[in-house]
Design a protein around this motif. Structure first.
Motif, mmCIF file in Angstrom:
data_model
loop_
_atom_site.group_PDB
_atom_site.id
_atom_site.type_symbol
_atom_site.label_atom_id
_atom_site.label_comp_id
_atom_site.label_asym_id
_atom_site.label_seq_id
_atom_site.Cartn_x
_atom_site.Cartn_y
_atom_site.Cartn_z
ATOM 1 N N ALA A 1 0.931 -1.345 0.123
ATOM 2 C CA ALA A 1 -0.005 0.005 0.045
ATOM 3 C C ALA A 1 0.963 1.353 0.058
ATOM 4 O O ALA A 1 2.079 1.251 0.547
ATOM 5 N N PRO A 2 0.337 2.281 -0.703
ATOM 6 C CA PRO A 2 1.206 3.600 -0.579
ATOM 7 C C PRO A 2 1.466 3.920 0.737
ATOM 8 O O PRO A 2 0.619 3.709 1.861
ATOM 9 N N GLY A 3 2.678 4.235 0.895
ATOM 10 C CA GLY A 3 3.169 4.729 2.374
ATOM 11 C C GLY A 3 3.530 3.667 3.243
ATOM 12 O O GLY A 3 4.100 3.968 4.347
ATOM 13 N N LYS A 4 3.491 2.395 2.832
ATOM 14 C CA LYS A 4 3.718 1.241 3.540
ATOM 15 C C LYS A 4 5.159 0.933 3.329
ATOM 16 O O LYS A 4 5.693 1.095 2.281
ATOM 17 N N ALA A 5 6.028 0.531 4.234
ATOM 18 C CA ALA A 5 7.176 0.099 3.893
ATOM 19 C C ALA A 5 7.379 -1.139 3.061
ATOM 20 O O ALA A 5 6.576 -2.096 3.032
ATOM 21 N N ARG A 6 8.491 -1.106 2.168
ATOM 22 C CA ARG A 6 8.534 -2.379 1.436
ATOM 23 C C ARG A 6 8.904 -3.472 2.257
ATOM 24 O O ARG A 6 9.658 -3.304 3.200
ATOM 25 N N GLU A 7 8.753 -4.615 1.952
ATOM 26 C CA GLU A 7 8.838 -5.847 2.551
ATOM 27 C C GLU A 7 9.409 -7.009 2.019
ATOM 28 O O GLU A 7 9.227 -7.102 0.748
ATOM 29 N N LEU A 8 10.459 -7.572 2.621
ATOM 30 C CA LEU A 8 11.041 -8.743 2.054
ATOM 31 C C LEU A 8 10.135 -9.765 1.581
ATOM 32 O O LEU A 8 9.293 -10.239 2.033
ATOM 33 N N VAL A 9 10.259 -10.318 0.079
ATOM 34 C CA VAL A 9 9.736 -11.470 -0.385
ATOM 35 C C VAL A 9 10.434 -12.731 -0.314
ATOM 36 O O VAL A 9 10.168 -13.725 0.064
ATOM 37 N N THR B 1 -1.198 -8.777 -3.467
ATOM 38 C CA THR B 1 -1.552 -7.585 -4.222
ATOM 39 C C THR B 1 -0.427 -6.620 -3.720
ATOM 40 O O THR B 1 -0.372 -6.301 -2.681
ATOM 41 N N ALA B 2 0.422 -6.048 -4.422
ATOM 42 C CA ALA B 2 1.534 -5.150 -4.432
ATOM 43 C C ALA B 2 2.391 -4.564 -5.427
ATOM 44 O O ALA B 2 2.067 -5.334 -6.514
ATOM 45 N N VAL B 3 3.107 -3.573 -5.252
ATOM 46 C CA VAL B 3 3.889 -3.362 -6.333
ATOM 47 C C VAL B 3 5.284 -4.326 -5.930
ATOM 48 O O VAL B 3 5.675 -4.017 -4.704
ATOM 49 N N TYR B 4 5.935 -4.892 -6.840
ATOM 50 C CA TYR B 4 7.124 -5.571 -6.603
ATOM 51 C C TYR B 4 8.151 -5.234 -7.070
ATOM 52 O O TYR B 4 8.408 -4.508 -8.307
#
Length: 116
Positions: free
Chosen positions: A41-49, A91-94
């Motif tokens: 989500a916008p504003g949420k930190a990127r998380e490791l996949v 669902t996310a930007v990867y």
């Protein structure tokens, strides 16, 4: 310097599969690791996949273990993320990331949308 270009995002129904690719502008053989991160989500930190080291060791987020597989093709300077059994929460930007030991590099991101 390393430029990274991600391909393969799109819209998929839950339970389906997608494969993301990340092409690097130079040899990935000597890079410490490459990996995939996501921002849900916008504003949420990127998380490791998932990440993969130069030696082929892999690491996955608990939320994707058993469903996603990261792999690398040194001859093609490309890293892949095979995503199976997709869920709406995927669902996310990867983003693709590469680390050469002194700094990290990010791709521009690719949108993955999973509908229920």
């Amino acid at each position: 310097q390393v430029q990274l270009v991600e391909l393969g995002g799109g819209l998929m129904q839950a339970g389906g599969s997608l494969r993301l690719s990340c092409a690097a502008s130079r040899s990935i053989f000597s890079l410490n690791f490459m990996g995939w991160f996501r921002r849900q989500a916008p504003g949420k930190a990127r998380e490791l996949v998932a990440t993969i080291t130069s030696g082929g060791n892999t690491n996955y987020a608990d939320s994707v273990k058993g469903r996603f597989t990261i792999s690398r093709d040194n001859a093609r300077n490309t890293v892949y993320l095979q995503m199976n059994s997709l869920k709406p929460e995927d669902t996310a930007v990867y983003y693709c990331r590469a680390d050469d030991g002194s700094r990290g590099y990010w791709g521009q991101g690719t949108q993955v949308t999973v509908s229920s």
